[in-house]
Design a protein around this motif. Structure first.
Motif, PDB file in Angstrom:
ATOM      1  N   GLY A 145     -12.016  60.534 -22.731  1.00 47.48           N
ATOM      2  CA  GLY A 145     -13.295  59.592 -22.290  1.00 47.48           C
ATOM      3  C   GLY A 145     -14.509  60.138 -22.453  1.00 47.48           C
ATOM      4  O   GLY A 145     -14.777  60.782 -22.619  1.00 47.48           O
ATOM      5  N   GLY A 146     -15.393  59.358 -21.579  1.00 45.88           N
ATOM      6  CA  GLY A 146     -16.700  59.914 -21.513  1.00 45.88           C
ATOM      7  C   GLY A 146     -17.532  61.401 -21.400  1.00 45.88           C
ATOM      8  O   GLY A 146     -18.134  61.420 -22.191  1.00 45.88           O
ATOM      9  N   ASP A 147     -16.323  61.975 -20.776  1.00 41.21           N
ATOM     10  CA  ASP A 147     -16.908  62.882 -19.938  1.00 41.21           C
ATOM     11  C   ASP A 147     -16.083  63.786 -20.613  1.00 41.21           C
ATOM     12  O   ASP A 147     -16.723  65.094 -21.190  1.00 41.21           O
ATOM     13  CB  ASP A 147     -16.269  63.307 -18.399  1.00 41.21           C
ATOM     14  N   ASP A 148     -15.641  63.543 -22.106  1.00 37.33           N
ATOM     15  CA  ASP A 148     -14.930  64.963 -22.790  1.00 37.33           C
ATOM     16  C   ASP A 148     -16.252  65.126 -23.807  1.00 37.33           C
ATOM     17  O   ASP A 148     -17.474  64.489 -24.294  1.00 37.33           O
ATOM     18  CB  ASP A 148     -13.831  64.618 -23.501  1.00 37.33           C
ATOM     19  N   CYS A 153     -22.074  72.878 -35.746  1.00 41.01           N
ATOM     20  CA  CYS A 153     -22.246  71.080 -35.225  1.00 41.01           C
ATOM     21  C   CYS A 153     -23.461  71.509 -34.051  1.00 41.01           C
ATOM     22  O   CYS A 153     -23.295  71.846 -33.069  1.00 41.01           O
ATOM     23  CB  CYS A 153     -21.044  70.750 -34.940  1.00 41.01           C
ATOM     24  N   PRO A 154     -24.179  70.364 -34.169  1.00 41.02           N
ATOM     25  CA  PRO A 154     -24.917  70.436 -33.178  1.00 41.02           C
ATOM     26  C   PRO A 154     -24.779  69.164 -31.752  1.00 41.02           C
ATOM     27  O   PRO A 154     -26.121  69.739 -30.375  1.00 41.02           O
ATOM     28  CB  PRO A 154     -26.466  69.725 -34.231  1.00 41.02           C
ATOM     29  N   VAL A 155     -24.021  69.052 -32.122  1.00 42.46           N
ATOM     30  CA  VAL A 155     -23.418  68.255 -30.655  1.00 42.46           C
ATOM     31  C   VAL A 155     -22.210  68.818 -30.000  1.00 42.46           C
ATOM     32  O   VAL A 155     -21.927  68.325 -29.059  1.00 42.46           O
ATOM     33  CB  VAL A 155     -23.475  66.562 -31.286  1.00 42.46           C
ATOM     34  N   LEU A 156     -21.846  70.345 -30.186  1.00 44.32           N
ATOM     35  CA  LEU A 156     -20.581  70.692 -29.672  1.00 44.32           C
ATOM     36  C   LEU A 156     -21.090  70.566 -28.062  1.00 44.32           C
ATOM     37  O   LEU A 156     -22.561  70.853 -27.227  1.00 44.32           O
ATOM     38  CB  LEU A 156     -20.823  72.173 -30.499  1.00 44.32           C
ATOM     39  N   ASP A 157     -20.278  71.120 -26.690  1.00 41.69           N
ATOM     40  CA  ASP A 157     -20.074  70.652 -25.485  1.00 41.69           C
ATOM     41  C   ASP A 157     -20.931  69.899 -24.912  1.00 41.69           C
ATOM     42  O   ASP A 157     -21.573  69.993 -24.040  1.00 41.69           O
ATOM     43  CB  ASP A 157     -20.913  72.181 -25.134  1.00 41.69           C
TER      44      ASP A 157
END
Length: 458
Positions: free
Chosen positions: A199-202, A165-169
């Motif tokens: 939330g936004g930081d997760d 998945c390209p958006v991990l982490d």
């Protein structure tokens, strides 16, 4: 709310558990002493052994002042008679019945369940609901779940995140910066058997099952962002020619006559019947666990197998064998809820659980406030709710960033002036807007209060 539940099987038990957890007054009736004993030992509800359609039992259960009766015994006729008795003798306001036999549900007999005849307010047909759930998963390749809201303009999609998945982490707030024109919101994460409203930081991790809310025409691109680029199936094998398999095939062929469908059915008589009903499908008589039958069906050249027999083990094994031979995607019917979490480990991409689809259909009619639709997720640990915002709702009139929503609740989408809005901090909900919310199960009461006419909430 005072509710009588007729039937203590899987569906009745889970409805009772949901309602008891929300402090409703619940009474369960079943003729099985073993099931009633299980209810008494597990839940804070009243439980009575006896026949659910008998007037004396319903009176003992409190039918004279009950708000609702939910009849989900194994027998359609008992369910229908229980609702009739509850109406005629006790004037119970809302009557819900599970009816499995499709003979009762044909359009020709639509007047049967009217107030003048069999006064049932809501008919739940598990077989039709299961078939529709399987079709929804089929239409969103790459997703393990999809639930439509607001006339299918908003979709809540479940997808598993793999290592590629390209958006991990990536912190979720950065997704908006990376894809500013992508109209989606990640509303829930299922991680290690825990439901997280992020939330936004997760960040997203490999192995997460996530639910995102999106405008329908943004779903395909969103799936690509999360690493899924599967194409919609055009060649499909259905294992099981019962009512569920037949309904799936009929619906798919009605929508696209060019789709190629093969059905594997073990019973010779049923196979002949299905072949006569579906001249545009290929019906094979045989055992779906027989490799020769699977090769004859050409599973290696098939995009999707949908296994919907009455036997979980047959469904799981047939799906696994098909995947091993080269079938791209497997959708499997699972009746035993314990099997569901194990399916991914054997290569099954999506599963349908009749209990959850039935419970969702019933809970929709239990929720208070201006709630139009809902769907239970993650074994009942979360819900997605569609509701109308009232003038008196604390959601109305202020930017979302200024509304202190309790942890565990998130606004996923708003339909405003006929436009789908995926909310940001500055979004303002107006009276009459349709709102789609994702919530943990323990916050359901708070969501109901958000859409009730009362002002007191915080």
């Amino acid at each position: 709310m005072k509710v009588i539940i007729c039937g203590a099987g899987q569906v009745g038990f889970n409805i009772a558990r949901h309602l008891a957890n929300e402090n409703n007054d619940v009474t369960v009736i079943d003729r099985s002493p073993e099931l009633i004993s299980k209810i008494r030992n597990s839940l804070d509800v009243h439980a009575i052994v006896g026949y659910a359609s008998h007037p004396d039992l319903l009176e003992q259960a409190g039918a004279r002042d009950a708000d609702m009766i939910i009849a989900v015994t194994l027998f359609d006729e008992v369910n229908m008679v229980a609702c009739q008795v509850a109406h005629s003798l006790f004037d119970v306001p809302t009557k819900i019945a599970r009816v499995r036999a499709q003979n009762y549900l044909q359009p020709t007999w639509r007047e049967l369940f009217s107030r003048e005849h069999l006064p049932i307010d809501v008919i739940i047909s598990p077989e039709i609901e299961v078939a529709r759930a399987a079709i929804r998963r089929l239409k969103v390749p790459g997703a393990f779940d999809m639930i439509p809201f607001v006339g299918d303009r908003v979709q809540v999609v479940g997808v598993r995140l793999d290592e590629d998945c390209p958006v991990l982490d990536t912190p979720l707030r950065q997704l908006t910066e990376l894809f500013p024109d992508l109209n989606i919101l990640v509303a829930g994460i299922l991680r290690a058997d825990k439901v997280i409203v992020p939330g936004g930081d997760d960040q997203l991790l490999a192995g997460d099952n996530i639910y995102f809310v999106a405008e329908k025409n943004h779903v395909r691109r969103a799936l690509n962002v999360f690493g899924h680029e599967e194409e919609e199936a055009r060649r499909i094998i259905i294992v099981g020619g019962g009512n569920v398999g037949l309904f799936i095939a009929e619906q798919l062929l009605a929508e696209n006559p060019k789709i190629q469908i093969k059905i594997i059915e073990l019973d010779q008589e049923r196979a002949t019947f299905v072949a006569e009903r579906l001249p545009k499908a290929v019906v094979l008589h045989g055992d779906a666990l027989d490799l020769e039958i699977q090769r004859e069906a050409n599973v290696a050249g098939t995009e999707t197998i949908i296994a919907v027999t009455n036997d979980d083990k047959v469904n799981i094994l047939a799906s696994t064998l098909a995947k091993q031979q080269g079938c791209s995607w497997a959708i499997t019917l699972i009746n035993n809820q314990e099997f569901g979490p194990l399916t991914a480990s054997v290569g099954i991409d999506a599963y349908v659980e009749p209990r959850q689809t039935t419970v969702s259909g019933i809970l929709q009619h239990m929720r208070k406030g201006r709630i139009r639709s809902l769907h239970s997720l993650a074994g009942g640990r979360a819900e997605v709710i569609e509701a109308v915002a009232l003038d008196t709702s604390p959601l109305v009139g202020k930017p979302l960033r200024d509304i202190r929503l309790p942890a565990g609740i998130v606004v996923g989408a708003i339909v405003q002036d006929d436009q789908v809005v995926v909310p940001r901090g500055g979004t303002v909900i107006r009276p009459g807007d349709t709102v789609v919310m994702f919530t943990r199960a323990d916050m359901i009461r708070k969501v109901e209060e958000l859409f009730s006419v009362k002002l007191e909430y915080f």
